[in-house]
Motif scaffolding. Structure first.
Motif, PDB file in Angstrom:
ATOM      1  N   TYR A 136       4.031   5.231  -5.589  1.00  0.00           N
ATOM      2  CA  TYR A 136       3.902   5.408  -7.305  1.00  0.00           C
ATOM      3  C   TYR A 136       3.376   5.964  -7.962  1.00  0.00           C
ATOM      4  O   TYR A 136       3.398   6.585  -8.227  1.00  0.00           O
ATOM      5  CB  TYR A 136       3.749   3.441  -7.952  1.00  0.00           C
ATOM      6  CG  TYR A 136       3.984   3.777  -8.917  1.00  0.00           C
ATOM      7  CD1 TYR A 136       5.285   3.621  -9.963  1.00  0.00           C
ATOM      8  CD2 TYR A 136       2.297   3.609  -9.709  1.00  0.00           C
ATOM      9  CE1 TYR A 136       4.598   3.535 -11.336  1.00  0.00           C
ATOM     10  CE2 TYR A 136       2.265   3.203 -11.196  1.00  0.00           C
ATOM     11  CZ  TYR A 136       3.317   3.508 -11.610  1.00  0.00           C
ATOM     12  OH  TYR A 136       3.800   3.490 -12.848  1.00  0.00           O
ATOM     13  N   ALA A 137       2.256   6.337  -7.115  1.00  0.00           N
ATOM     14  CA  ALA A 137       0.831   7.519  -7.245  1.00  0.00           C
ATOM     15  C   ALA A 137       1.461   8.583  -7.710  1.00  0.00           C
ATOM     16  O   ALA A 137       1.508   9.273  -8.644  1.00  0.00           O
ATOM     17  CB  ALA A 137      -0.424   6.832  -6.776  1.00  0.00           C
ATOM     18  N   LEU A 148       0.764  -1.112  -0.359  1.00  0.00           N
ATOM     19  CA  LEU A 148      -0.240  -0.274  -0.026  1.00  0.00           C
ATOM     20  C   LEU A 148       0.390   1.223  -0.341  1.00  0.00           C
ATOM     21  O   LEU A 148       0.410   2.528  -0.762  1.00  0.00           O
ATOM     22  CB  LEU A 148      -1.409   0.325   1.432  1.00  0.00           C
ATOM     23  CG  LEU A 148      -2.033  -0.812   1.243  1.00  0.00           C
ATOM     24  CD1 LEU A 148      -2.777  -0.901   2.559  1.00  0.00           C
ATOM     25  CD2 LEU A 148      -3.400  -0.786  -0.386  1.00  0.00           C
ATOM     26  N   LEU A 149       1.617   1.288   1.014  1.00  0.00           N
ATOM     27  CA  LEU A 149       2.597   1.939   0.924  1.00  0.00           C
ATOM     28  C   LEU A 149       3.363   2.016  -0.508  1.00  0.00           C
ATOM     29  O   LEU A 149       3.483   3.875  -1.334  1.00  0.00           O
ATOM     30  CB  LEU A 149       4.211   2.003   1.708  1.00  0.00           C
ATOM     31  CG  LEU A 149       4.784   3.105   2.170  1.00  0.00           C
ATOM     32  CD1 LEU A 149       4.374   4.631   2.593  1.00  0.00           C
ATOM     33  CD2 LEU A 149       6.108   2.271   2.784  1.00  0.00           C
ATOM     34  N   CYS A 150       3.677   1.405  -1.376  1.00  0.00           N
ATOM     35  CA  CYS A 150       4.563   1.231  -2.139  1.00  0.00           C
ATOM     36  C   CYS A 150       3.513   1.955  -3.730  1.00  0.00           C
ATOM     37  O   CYS A 150       4.479   2.889  -4.418  1.00  0.00           O
ATOM     38  CB  CYS A 150       5.000   0.158  -3.305  1.00  0.00           C
ATOM     39  SG  CYS A 150       6.325  -0.811  -2.240  1.00  0.00           S
ATOM     40  N   GLU A 181      -0.486   8.110 -12.807  1.00  0.00           N
ATOM     41  CA  GLU A 181      -0.574   6.521 -13.598  1.00  0.00           C
ATOM     42  C   GLU A 181      -1.837   5.722 -13.216  1.00  0.00           C
ATOM     43  O   GLU A 181      -1.543   4.837 -11.993  1.00  0.00           O
ATOM     44  CB  GLU A 181       0.702   6.634 -13.956  1.00  0.00           C
ATOM     45  CG  GLU A 181       0.316   5.678 -15.249  1.00  0.00           C
ATOM     46  CD  GLU A 181       0.120   4.242 -15.655  1.00  0.00           C
ATOM     47  OE1 GLU A 181      -0.375   4.112 -16.218  1.00  0.00           O
ATOM     48  OE2 GLU A 181       0.844   3.740 -14.557  1.00  0.00           O
ATOM     49  N   PRO A 182      -2.847   5.431 -13.556  1.00  0.00           N
ATOM     50  CA  PRO A 182      -3.811   4.285 -13.499  1.00  0.00           C
ATOM     51  C   PRO A 182      -3.623   2.958 -13.279  1.00  0.00           C
ATOM     52  O   PRO A 182      -3.652   2.149 -12.762  1.00  0.00           O
ATOM     53  CB  PRO A 182      -4.977   5.064 -14.655  1.00  0.00           C
ATOM     54  CG  PRO A 182      -4.675   5.676 -15.799  1.00  0.00           C
ATOM     55  CD  PRO A 182      -3.287   6.274 -14.980  1.00  0.00           C
ATOM     56  N   VAL A 183      -2.075   2.410 -14.449  1.00  0.00           N
ATOM     57  CA  VAL A 183      -2.244   1.387 -14.969  1.00  0.00           C
ATOM     58  C   VAL A 183      -1.353   0.996 -13.904  1.00  0.00           C
ATOM     59  O   VAL A 183      -1.559  -0.073 -12.685  1.00  0.00           O
ATOM     60  CB  VAL A 183      -1.828   0.943 -16.133  1.00  0.00           C
ATOM     61  CG1 VAL A 183      -1.422  -0.264 -16.202  1.00  0.00           C
ATOM     62  CG2 VAL A 183      -2.757   1.153 -17.294  1.00  0.00           C
ATOM     63  N   GLY A 184      -0.671   1.226 -13.362  1.00  0.00           N
ATOM     64  CA  GLY A 184       0.398   0.563 -12.381  1.00  0.00           C
ATOM     65  C   GLY A 184      -0.132   1.145 -10.888  1.00  0.00           C
ATOM     66  O   GLY A 184       0.308   0.519 -10.523  1.00  0.00           O
ATOM     67  N   THR A 185      -1.242   2.591 -10.890  1.00  0.00           N
ATOM     68  CA  THR A 185      -1.194   2.296  -9.671  1.00  0.00           C
ATOM     69  C   THR A 185      -3.063   1.454  -9.211  1.00  0.00           C
ATOM     70  O   THR A 185      -2.960   0.750  -7.737  1.00  0.00           O
ATOM     71  CB  THR A 185      -2.263   4.006  -9.670  1.00  0.00           C
ATOM     72  OG1 THR A 185      -0.839   4.413  -9.889  1.00  0.00           O
ATOM     73  CG2 THR A 185      -2.959   3.939  -7.950  1.00  0.00           C
ATOM     74  N   ALA A 227      -2.497  -1.538 -10.461  1.00  0.00           N
ATOM     75  CA  ALA A 227      -1.565  -2.684 -10.484  1.00  0.00           C
ATOM     76  C   ALA A 227      -0.842  -3.204  -9.155  1.00  0.00           C
ATOM     77  O   ALA A 227      -1.722  -3.726  -8.736  1.00  0.00           O
ATOM     78  CB  ALA A 227      -0.782  -3.415 -11.528  1.00  0.00           C
ATOM     79  N   LEU A 228      -0.429  -2.107  -8.573  1.00  0.00           N
ATOM     80  CA  LEU A 228       0.337  -2.199  -7.158  1.00  0.00           C
ATOM     81  C   LEU A 228      -1.177  -2.370  -6.116  1.00  0.00           C
ATOM     82  O   LEU A 228      -1.166  -2.456  -5.214  1.00  0.00           O
ATOM     83  CB  LEU A 228       0.710  -0.783  -6.777  1.00  0.00           C
ATOM     84  CG  LEU A 228       2.118  -0.971  -7.320  1.00  0.00           C
ATOM     85  CD1 LEU A 228       2.817   0.170  -7.554  1.00  0.00           C
ATOM     86  CD2 LEU A 228       3.122  -2.179  -7.407  1.00  0.00           C
TER      87      LEU A 228
END
Length: 132
Positions: free
Chosen positions: A22-23, A16-18, A29-33, A35-36
Motif C-alpha cells: 500500500y505504501a 506488514l506485506l499489505c 500516503e501517511p494515513v493509510g500506511t 493505519a495498516l
C-alpha cells in the motif's frame, strides 16, 4: 489457544506485506500506511497475549487434535439469558451514533444511557435474589 495464537501471528506478516504494498502504490500516503502498520501491531499484540495466556491455562478440549466432542460438554461460562441491559446499551450506542449526525447534546444523552446500561449489566447479579 494454540490455534488462535497461530492464526493471529500468521496475520502479522500478511498485514506488514499489505502495508508495504500500500505504501509503495500510494506513494507513502501517511494515513493509510500508519493505519495498516497499526493493524499489524495490534494483531501482534493479540497474538502475543493469546500465547502468554495459553501458557498459563490448561489445554482446552479444542486444543487436543484427537479430542472428542463430548470433552467440551458442560457449562461454558456465566451468562444472563433474560437480561435487558444489552438492549439498553445497544439503544444507547444508537443514540450516540445518531448524535454524531444531529448534535452533541444527543451524544451526551447516549453516553449517559450507556453508562447506566453498563453499570446495570455489570451489577445485575449483585442485587435482589442473586446478590452474593
Amino acid at each position: 489457544m494454540k490455534v488462535e495464537t497461530r492464526l493471529f501471528m500468521l496475520f502479522v506478516p500478511f498485514f506488514l506485506l499489505c502495508t508495504v504494498v500500500y505504501a509503495l502504490w500510494s506513494d507513502w500516503e501517511p494515513v493509510g500506511t500508519a493505519a495498516l502498520l497499526l493493524l499489524a501491531g495490534l494483531t501482534a499484540m493479540i497474538g502475543v497475549y493469546l500465547n502468554l495466556l495459553s501458557r498459563r491455562i490448561d489445554a482446552r478440549p479444542e486444543d487436543d487434535p484427537s479430542g472428542e466432542i463430548e470433552a467440551g460438554a458442560g457449562d461454558q461460562g456465566v451468562f444472563s439469558p433474560w437480561s435487558w441491559w444489552p438492549l439498553v446499551i445497544g439503544a444507547a450506542a444508537g443514540i450516540v451514533f445518531l448524535g454524531m449526525a444531529v448534535s452533541w447534546w444527543l451524544m451526551a444523552v447516549g453516553f449517559v444511557a450507556g453508562i447506566i446500561g453498563l453499570i446495570g449489566w455489570v451489577f445485575e447479579f449483585s442485587r435482589g435474589q442473586h446478590a452474593h
